[in-house]
Write an enzyme that holds these catalytic residues in place. Structure first.
Site, mmCIF file in Angstrom:
data_model
loop_
_atom_site.group_PDB
_atom_site.id
_atom_site.type_symbol
_atom_site.label_atom_id
_atom_site.label_comp_id
_atom_site.label_asym_id
_atom_site.label_seq_id
_atom_site.Cartn_x
_atom_site.Cartn_y
_atom_site.Cartn_z
ATOM 1 N N ASP A 214 43.269 38.423 30.990
ATOM 2 C CA ASP A 214 42.401 37.542 29.921
ATOM 3 C C ASP A 214 41.640 36.472 30.781
ATOM 4 O O ASP A 214 42.004 35.886 31.939
ATOM 5 C CB ASP A 214 43.310 36.640 28.989
ATOM 6 C CG ASP A 214 42.735 35.831 27.973
ATOM 7 O OD1 ASP A 214 42.097 36.576 27.227
ATOM 8 O OD2 ASP A 214 42.837 34.596 27.925
ATOM 9 N N GLU A 250 39.126 40.980 31.833
ATOM 10 C CA GLU A 250 38.124 40.487 30.994
ATOM 11 C C GLU A 250 36.961 39.681 31.725
ATOM 12 O O GLU A 250 37.411 38.395 31.930
ATOM 13 C CB GLU A 250 38.934 39.845 29.828
ATOM 14 C CG GLU A 250 37.948 39.767 28.693
ATOM 15 C CD GLU A 250 37.982 38.311 27.630
ATOM 16 O OE1 GLU A 250 37.365 38.102 26.785
ATOM 17 O OE2 GLU A 250 38.476 37.515 28.573
HETATM 18 C C1 AAO Z 1 41.179 28.098 19.725
HETATM 19 C C2 AAO Z 1 40.216 27.508 18.587
HETATM 20 C C3 AAO Z 1 39.199 27.012 19.431
HETATM 21 C C4 AAO Z 1 39.718 25.605 20.064
HETATM 22 C C5 AAO Z 1 40.880 26.272 21.159
HETATM 23 C C6 AAO Z 1 41.545 25.126 21.804
HETATM 24 O O1 AAO Z 1 39.434 28.851 17.945
HETATM 25 O O2 AAO Z 1 38.297 26.114 18.375
HETATM 26 O O3 AAO Z 1 39.022 24.819 20.648
HETATM 27 O O4 AAO Z 1 41.812 27.219 20.177
HETATM 28 O O5 AAO Z 1 42.481 24.487 20.711
HETATM 29 C C7 AAO Z 1 41.207 32.998 21.588
HETATM 30 C C8 AAO Z 1 40.123 32.819 20.635
HETATM 31 C C9 AAO Z 1 39.600 31.416 20.499
HETATM 32 C C10 AAO Z 1 40.964 30.402 20.625
HETATM 33 C C11 AAO Z 1 41.765 31.051 22.005
HETATM 34 C C12 AAO Z 1 43.012 29.925 22.253
HETATM 35 O O6 AAO Z 1 39.005 33.486 20.780
HETATM 36 O O7 AAO Z 1 38.852 30.984 19.412
HETATM 37 O O8 AAO Z 1 40.468 29.152 20.712
HETATM 38 O O9 AAO Z 1 42.266 32.144 21.658
HETATM 39 O O10 AAO Z 1 43.750 30.042 21.064
HETATM 40 C C13 AAO Z 1 34.917 33.195 26.323
HETATM 41 C C14 AAO Z 1 35.674 33.802 27.495
HETATM 42 C C15 AAO Z 1 36.381 34.813 27.186
HETATM 43 C C16 AAO Z 1 37.060 34.727 25.769
HETATM 44 C C17 AAO Z 1 36.119 34.309 24.739
HETATM 45 C C18 AAO Z 1 36.748 34.005 23.471
HETATM 46 O O11 AAO Z 1 34.587 33.849 28.723
HETATM 47 O O12 AAO Z 1 37.336 34.978 28.200
HETATM 48 O O13 AAO Z 1 35.419 33.244 25.152
HETATM 49 N N1 AAO Z 1 38.142 35.791 25.635
HETATM 50 C C19 AAO Z 1 39.544 35.546 25.682
HETATM 51 C C20 AAO Z 1 40.211 36.297 24.780
HETATM 52 C C21 AAO Z 1 40.401 35.491 23.604
HETATM 53 C C22 AAO Z 1 40.897 34.133 23.748
HETATM 54 C C23 AAO Z 1 40.544 33.736 25.238
HETATM 55 C C24 AAO Z 1 39.856 34.420 26.197
HETATM 56 C C25 AAO Z 1 41.551 32.531 25.685
HETATM 57 O O14 AAO Z 1 39.837 37.784 24.461
HETATM 58 O O15 AAO Z 1 40.789 36.210 22.393
HETATM 59 O O16 AAO Z 1 40.351 33.254 22.822
HETATM 60 O O17 AAO Z 1 42.724 33.030 25.976
HETATM 61 C C26 AAO Z 1 29.386 33.562 25.842
HETATM 62 C C27 AAO Z 1 30.349 33.750 27.355
HETATM 63 C C28 AAO Z 1 31.654 34.361 27.198
HETATM 64 C C29 AAO Z 1 32.272 33.393 26.358
HETATM 65 C C30 AAO Z 1 31.811 33.544 24.877
HETATM 66 C C31 AAO Z 1 32.423 32.607 23.896
HETATM 67 O O18 AAO Z 1 29.257 34.782 25.497
HETATM 68 O O19 AAO Z 1 29.306 34.445 28.237
HETATM 69 O O20 AAO Z 1 32.288 34.369 28.564
HETATM 70 O O21 AAO Z 1 33.635 34.206 26.017
HETATM 71 O O22 AAO Z 1 30.304 32.794 25.411
HETATM 72 O O23 AAO Z 1 32.320 31.401 24.048
HETATM 73 C C32 AAO Z 1 25.905 36.211 23.461
HETATM 74 C C33 AAO Z 1 25.730 36.025 24.794
HETATM 75 C C34 AAO Z 1 27.262 36.051 25.470
HETATM 76 C C35 AAO Z 1 27.577 34.681 24.943
HETATM 77 C C36 AAO Z 1 27.868 34.885 23.475
HETATM 78 C C37 AAO Z 1 28.460 33.944 22.595
HETATM 79 O O24 AAO Z 1 26.303 37.209 22.910
HETATM 80 O O25 AAO Z 1 25.103 37.064 25.220
HETATM 81 O O26 AAO Z 1 27.049 35.837 26.778
HETATM 82 O O27 AAO Z 1 26.603 34.996 22.806
HETATM 83 O O28 AAO Z 1 28.024 32.728 22.951
#
Ligand code: AAO
Length: 516
Positions: A214, A250
């Site tokens: 992850d 990932e």
């Molecule tokens: C939860 C709550 C949050 C709170 C947090 C702490 O939802 O509000 O702040 O707890 O209390 C998962 C959930 C999260 C959750 C987290 C922990 O999705 O909502 O937070 O568990 O419980 C980034 C990372 C990527 C990650 C993704 C979700 O780089 O690694 O965010 N995925 C993994 C898992 C996922 C998990 C985690 C990681 C954490 O698969 O299930 O989170 O363990 C850009 C960046 C990306 C970034 C995204 C989202 O993407 O490039 O790297 O991913 O933003 O922030 C266009 C762009 C694209 C951009 C996208 C979004 O498409 O081209 O690049 O827009 O802006």
């Protein structure tokens, strides 16, 4: 406008005979049984995945996590570890062990989703609200069950005012600050490397065959290299001596950020997020995209080299608006287009393929954003996950979607196995949204995503004979009958295909294993 393509004549390619996998072909696809209980995964391996040629299961994170009650038991609590103890919503350590062993026995590998970038949210509080009841104090950064304490986190390195990642253009922030407030581990430190590798090795020794790692973008490649370098070889009870864990990382790289997926590809496979985003756009026919454009699908589309890529139509994040990919991502909510996308992916040689197996939730879209994107798996009022019941017709009950049990998808998993190692040949298209291609002399697929009938005589490259289409039906157990369309391949390798635009599944697939 679309009709213009439909009028174009058929095209013929040359069929060339290549290698065969004459015995039972090995599995080639991973299925992510998102949030499934361990006991049900064990049963699924034995009763369904092994007999249908699935290679492996990606399981939800097995480590202890914080119990979130606001909102009530969201799926994402499992991405907030408290320790590396192995009790989770999916079951106990014993159930995990039993599942891994039973799946290995029938030849289905287990890949564990490991959350090693961080621990729980800085605002998770203090106490024993965790899935094994371990004590933690998020404010003080105390996780005695690992143990980790404040010095094992990156606070000294992060320079943003909030302590969180504020700007994805700054590689130091992305690696050294907190991802959405999650306490960021310092992997340069020996103790952290040792604990993380220890956790992964516990799983390797139990029999997992590899990992989905992850949030790799948020860790330095050299730190990951040091951790992977400590991993044990796979357990020889099930795997050949000297086998290394299969690692897929990932990393979301849609372009536009300084951190590139290629920084990680020398360490293992990497998730290719452009795949589902671009394929979704093609199947939706957005911006003039059309199936005929897929003739060059692969690196020339800006995708990473095929032998580094882990590909998928959707994942557990972007099927509900988390992560990345955007509105083009196809999911089970749009089954007709979804099945077409999955069938294309499984028929095409690019990448290592992963299928999503989901549960339904009360989707509530307000201005494109899902208010209920947090909802956890089907569960009882006490928060425990409901088992996955299998209906007499093979579908799943209780809100489990089980896309991998849709017969079109299941049969294409076998297509991919049968065609494994074969080159893409005999491409045909009508210049629009009708395409066909073969895999050596082992398989052939025809897709009609136009608004008019596809009616064409095509070179399949397949040996002459009668084949059963595995999309509208399949061969009966005895091997002589066919519950779907019959396709006759002539001595010259050509066959006639008709697919109406109104058909429920506007595609046809035949392979060496569907010969009558
Ligand atoms: C939860 C709550 C949050 C709170 C947090 C702490 O939802 O509000 O702040 O707890 O209390 C998962 C959930 C999260 C959750 C987290 C922990 O999705 O909502 O937070 O568990 O419980 C980034 C990372 C990527 C990650 C993704 C979700 O780089 O690694 O965010 N995925 C993994 C898992 C996922 C998990 C985690 C990681 C954490 O698969 O299930 O989170 O363990 C850009 C960046 C990306 C970034 C995204 C989202 O993407 O490039 O790297 O991913 O933003 O922030 C266009 C762009 C694209 C951009 C996208 C979004 O498409 O081209 O690049 O827009 O802006």
């Amino acid at each position: 406008m679309k009709a213009r393509w439909c009028l174009l004549a058929l095209g013929l390619g040359l069929g060339v005979s290549h290698y065969h996998c004459r015995t039972r072909c090995g599995g080639t696809s991973i299925v992510h049984l998102f949030e499934w209980p361990w006991r049900d995964i064990a049963e699924e391996c034995e009763n369904y995945l092994a007999p249908n040629g699935f290679a492996a299961v990606q399981i939800s994170p097995p480590s202890e996590n914080v119990v979130v009650t606001q909102p009530w038991r969201p799926w994402w609590e499992r991405y907030q570890p408290i320790s590396y103890k192995l009790c989770s919503r999916s079951g106990t350590e014993q159930e995990l062990r039993d599942m891994i062993s039973r799946c290995n026995k029938v030849g289905v590998k287990i890949y564990a989703d490991v959350v090693i970038n961080h621990m729980c949210s800085a605002s998770a509080g203090e106490g024993r609200r965790s899935t094994c009841g371990s004590y933690f104090n998020a404010r003080e950064e105390e996780f005695p069950s690992v143990p980790y304490s404040a010095s094992h986190f990156n606070d000294d390195k992060c320079t943003t005012a909030s302590g969180n990642i504020e700007n994805y253009q700054d590689i130091y922030q992305v690696r050294d600050c907190r991802l959405v407030g999650l306490l960021d581990l310092a992997h340069r430190k020996e103790h952290v490397r040792e604990r993380v590798a220890g956790y992964m090795n516990t799983l390797v020794d139990m029999g997992v065959a590899g990992f989905r790692v992850d949030a790799c973008k948020h860790m330095w490649p050299e730190d990951l290299k040091a951790i992977y370098g400590r991993l044990h070889n796979l357990n020889t009870e099930w795997f050949p001596e000297g086998s290394k864990p299969f690692v897929y990382q990932e990393v979301i790289d849609l372009g536009g950020e300084p951190i590139k997926a290629s920084e990680y590809s020398r360490l293992g496979h990497v998730t290719e997020f452009k795949y589902g985003a671009k394929l979704g756009s093609v199947i939706r026919r957005w911006n003039g995209d059309k199936l005929a454009d897929l003739k060059t699908w692969g690196e020339s589309w800006g995708l990473m080299p095929s032998d580094q890529a882990l590909v998928f139509v959707d994942n557990h994040d972007n099927q509900r608006g988390h992560g990345a990919g955007g509105a083009s991502i196809l999911t089970f909510w749009e089954p007709r287009m979804y099945k077409m996308a999955v069938a294309f992916m499984l028929a095409h040689p690019y990448g290592v393929t992963r299928l999503m197996s989901s549960y339904r939730w009360d989707r509530s879209l307000v201005e494109g954003r899902d208010q209920n994107d947090w909802m956890g798996p089907p569960s009882y009022p006490d928060g425990s996950t409901k088992p996955v019941p299998i209906n007499p017709d093979g579908s799943c009950g209780e809100g489990w979607v089980c896309e991998h049990r849709w017969h079109q998808i299941r049969n294409m998993v076998m297509f991919r196995n049968v065609a494994h190692g074969q080159p893409l040949l005999n491409w045909w298209d009508n210049g629009g949204n009708q395409i066909a291609f073969g895999r050596g002399d082992r398989g052939f697929i025809v897709i009609n995503n136009d608004d008019c009938t596809l009616d064409a005589l095509l070179q399949t490259g397949m040996p002459a004979g009668s084949y059963c289409d595995v999309i509208s039906g399949q061969r009966t157990a005895a091997g002589m009958g066919c519950t779907g369309k019959r396709i006759t391949v002539g001595e010259d390798g050509r066959a006639h295909f008709t697919i109406k635009a109104t058909e429920q599944d506007p595609f046809v697939a035949i392979h060496a294993g569907s010969k009558l």
